[in-house]
Every structure is written in C-alpha cells, then in structure tokens.
Design an enzyme around this catalytic site. Structure first.
Site, PDB file in Angstrom:
ATOM      1  N   HIS A  77      -9.719 -41.196  16.617  1.00 50.40           N
ATOM      2  CA  HIS A  77     -11.024 -40.274  17.089  1.00 50.40           C
ATOM      3  C   HIS A  77     -12.388 -41.498  17.633  1.00 50.40           C
ATOM      4  O   HIS A  77     -12.821 -40.982  18.548  1.00 50.40           O
ATOM      5  CB  HIS A  77     -11.632 -39.516  15.869  1.00 50.40           C
ATOM      6  CG  HIS A  77     -10.678 -38.137  15.947  1.00 50.40           C
ATOM      7  ND1 HIS A  77     -10.558 -37.300  16.920  1.00 50.40           N
ATOM      8  CD2 HIS A  77      -9.988 -37.415  14.816  1.00 50.40           C
ATOM      9  CE1 HIS A  77      -9.904 -36.038  16.571  1.00 50.40           C
ATOM     10  NE2 HIS A  77      -9.579 -36.297  15.402  1.00 50.40           N
ATOM     11  N   GLN A 123     -15.881 -35.375  15.865  1.00 48.61           N
ATOM     12  CA  GLN A 123     -15.615 -34.016  16.002  1.00 48.61           C
ATOM     13  C   GLN A 123     -16.774 -33.144  15.654  1.00 48.61           C
ATOM     14  O   GLN A 123     -16.684 -31.841  15.569  1.00 48.61           O
ATOM     15  CB  GLN A 123     -14.454 -33.761  14.945  1.00 48.61           C
ATOM     16  CG  GLN A 123     -13.220 -34.668  15.263  1.00 48.61           C
ATOM     17  CD  GLN A 123     -12.332 -34.327  14.041  1.00 48.61           C
ATOM     18  OE1 GLN A 123     -12.186 -35.061  13.165  1.00 48.61           O
ATOM     19  NE2 GLN A 123     -11.354 -33.331  14.273  1.00 48.61           N
ATOM     20  N   HIS A 179      -5.245 -41.757  12.378  1.00 48.79           N
ATOM     21  CA  HIS A 179      -5.475 -40.479  13.123  1.00 48.79           C
ATOM     22  C   HIS A 179      -7.282 -40.559  13.255  1.00 48.79           C
ATOM     23  O   HIS A 179      -7.718 -40.358  14.331  1.00 48.79           O
ATOM     24  CB  HIS A 179      -5.119 -39.204  12.445  1.00 48.79           C
ATOM     25  CG  HIS A 179      -5.464 -37.916  12.927  1.00 48.79           C
ATOM     26  ND1 HIS A 179      -4.640 -36.890  13.537  1.00 48.79           N
ATOM     27  CD2 HIS A 179      -6.867 -37.556  13.123  1.00 48.79           C
ATOM     28  CE1 HIS A 179      -5.279 -35.974  14.026  1.00 48.79           C
ATOM     29  NE2 HIS A 179      -6.625 -36.077  13.822  1.00 48.79           N
ATOM     30  N   GLU A 180      -7.969 -40.804  12.075  1.00 49.10           N
ATOM     31  CA  GLU A 180      -9.425 -40.563  12.451  1.00 49.10           C
ATOM     32  C   GLU A 180      -9.953 -41.937  12.893  1.00 49.10           C
ATOM     33  O   GLU A 180     -10.943 -41.695  13.848  1.00 49.10           O
ATOM     34  CB  GLU A 180      -9.972 -40.808  10.984  1.00 49.10           C
ATOM     35  CG  GLU A 180      -9.487 -39.275   9.809  1.00 49.10           C
ATOM     36  CD  GLU A 180      -9.860 -38.045  10.583  1.00 49.10           C
ATOM     37  OE1 GLU A 180     -10.494 -37.860  11.472  1.00 49.10           O
ATOM     38  OE2 GLU A 180      -8.812 -37.089  10.276  1.00 49.10           O
ATOM     39  N   GLY A 189      -9.184 -34.985   6.894  1.00 51.24           N
ATOM     40  CA  GLY A 189      -9.970 -35.834   7.423  1.00 51.24           C
ATOM     41  C   GLY A 189     -10.929 -35.473   8.591  1.00 51.24           C
ATOM     42  O   GLY A 189     -10.613 -34.377   9.135  1.00 51.24           O
ATOM     43  N   CYS A 246      -5.154 -31.366  13.757  1.00 49.50           N
ATOM     44  CA  CYS A 246      -6.327 -31.790  13.740  1.00 49.50           C
ATOM     45  C   CYS A 246      -7.245 -30.545  13.844  1.00 49.50           C
ATOM     46  O   CYS A 246      -7.303 -29.733  14.710  1.00 49.50           O
ATOM     47  CB  CYS A 246      -6.466 -32.547  15.235  1.00 49.50           C
ATOM     48  SG  CYS A 246      -8.251 -33.154  15.450  1.00 49.50           S
ATOM     49  N   LEU A 247      -8.425 -30.720  13.184  1.00 51.60           N
ATOM     50  CA  LEU A 247      -9.362 -29.656  13.086  1.00 51.60           C
ATOM     51  C   LEU A 247      -9.953 -29.309  14.842  1.00 51.60           C
ATOM     52  O   LEU A 247     -10.500 -28.056  14.736  1.00 51.60           O
ATOM     53  CB  LEU A 247     -10.715 -29.873  12.330  1.00 51.60           C
ATOM     54  CG  LEU A 247     -10.409 -29.875  10.662  1.00 51.60           C
ATOM     55  CD1 LEU A 247     -11.361 -30.271   9.934  1.00 51.60           C
ATOM     56  CD2 LEU A 247      -9.782 -28.636  10.221  1.00 51.60           C
TER      57      LEU A 247
HETATM   58 CO    CO Z   1      -8.179 -35.162  14.297  1.00 47.26          CO
END
Ligand code: CO
Length: 165
Positions: A137, A53, A133-134, A48, A91-92
């Site tokens: 963010h 991000q 998770h997203e 995701g 996480c990216l």
């Molecule tokens: Co993340």
C-alpha cells in the site's frame, strides 16, 4: 480522544501514490494518528491498515495480531524467502472483493515502532502476508494488481472501477 477515520476506497488516487517517510514519530500528530488508525482497523475488523487508506500518504501501517496490534513506521522488507504461498486476500479499500495472491512465506522486516525505536523481526504465514500487503500500500500497490484470480466480488470490483471518485 480517539476517533474513527474514514477509509478511502479503490480507485481513489491516494491509494496509488507513493508514501513519504515519517520524520517525527513522537509528534502529537503521528501519535494521534496511530491511535486513530488502530481504532479504525479494529472497528472494521481489518487484519491491517495502511496510512494511504485513510488518505495520508506516509509510511505507516498498523497490523492486527493475536497478541494485539503493532505499528510499523517506515517499514522495510529486508529479506524474503524463496518459497511463496498462495492464499486469499481482501482489503478494507476494496470491500467484498477477494483474490488469490502469491506472497513470500517468510520475511525479515526492519521498521520503527510507535515510540520511534528501531525494530527488526522475522515473520511468517499470515503475519508475513499481512505485512507484505500493507507495505505494498505504501508503494501504491493493491492486492488486485498481484492477484492470480479474483475469487469473490468480480461484479463489485467492476462497479468500483467504474465509480466516479
Ligand atoms: Co489493503
């Protein structure tokens, strides 16, 4: 043309801001951003990707599912199961860092899709986890805030923490 977007890394302040509602889903700018975020997520092998991000503090996420990617705009988690599940997440924006996070096993989500149509659906397991998770963010919350334990990349996390951004 679809382009790759640069990903922002922890501890960049953009990851801590509260995101704003997307107003004009059908605008050229948002439609382009959807394509670019989707391409970026796939290129980076992410499950995701949330708009903060890539430096945009707006309520939009893309999610990679077995049936292709979906876009959730102004998503809201309406219901959460009492039952939770502990599993490893990454996480990216925190490369090489992994931790165990407790998440609701099942959730009900309301959002708008890429065409601006209202959608409501239930999610469970990994799909429910990625959505939680997203959506975090969008409120400036990262998985490391919730992790019971950092399982991999403790040194990397310290390195990131101490980096000048
Ligand atoms: Co993340």
């Amino acid at each position: 043309m679809t382009k790759l977007l640069p990903i922002i890394f922890y501890p960049c302040i953009n990851l801590r801001k509260k995101s704003k509602k997307v107003v004009d889903i059908n605008s050229k700018e948002i439609q382009q951003l959807i394509l670019d975020m989707d391409k970026t997520m796939k290129e980076k092998d992410g499950l995701g990707l949330a708009a903060p991000q890539i430096g945009k503090n707006i309520n939009m996420v893309v999610i990679n599912t077995a049936d292709g990617s979906i876009v959730l705009i102004n998503p809201r988690i309406m219901r959460k199961s009492w039952k939770k599940e502990l599993a490893e997440e990454g996480c990216l924006s925190l490369p090489e860092v992994y931790g165990l996070v407790n998440r609701h096993k099942k959730i009900k989500v309301a959002a708008f899709d890429r065409k601006g149509k209202k959608v409501k659906f239930a999610a469970e397991g990994i799909f429910a986890r990625v959505i939680q998770h997203e959506v975090d963010h969008l409120r400036g919350v990262l998985f490391i805030d919730k992790a019971k334990e950092i399982t991999k990349g403790k040194d990397k996390l310290n390195q990131l923490r101490n980096s000048d951004l």
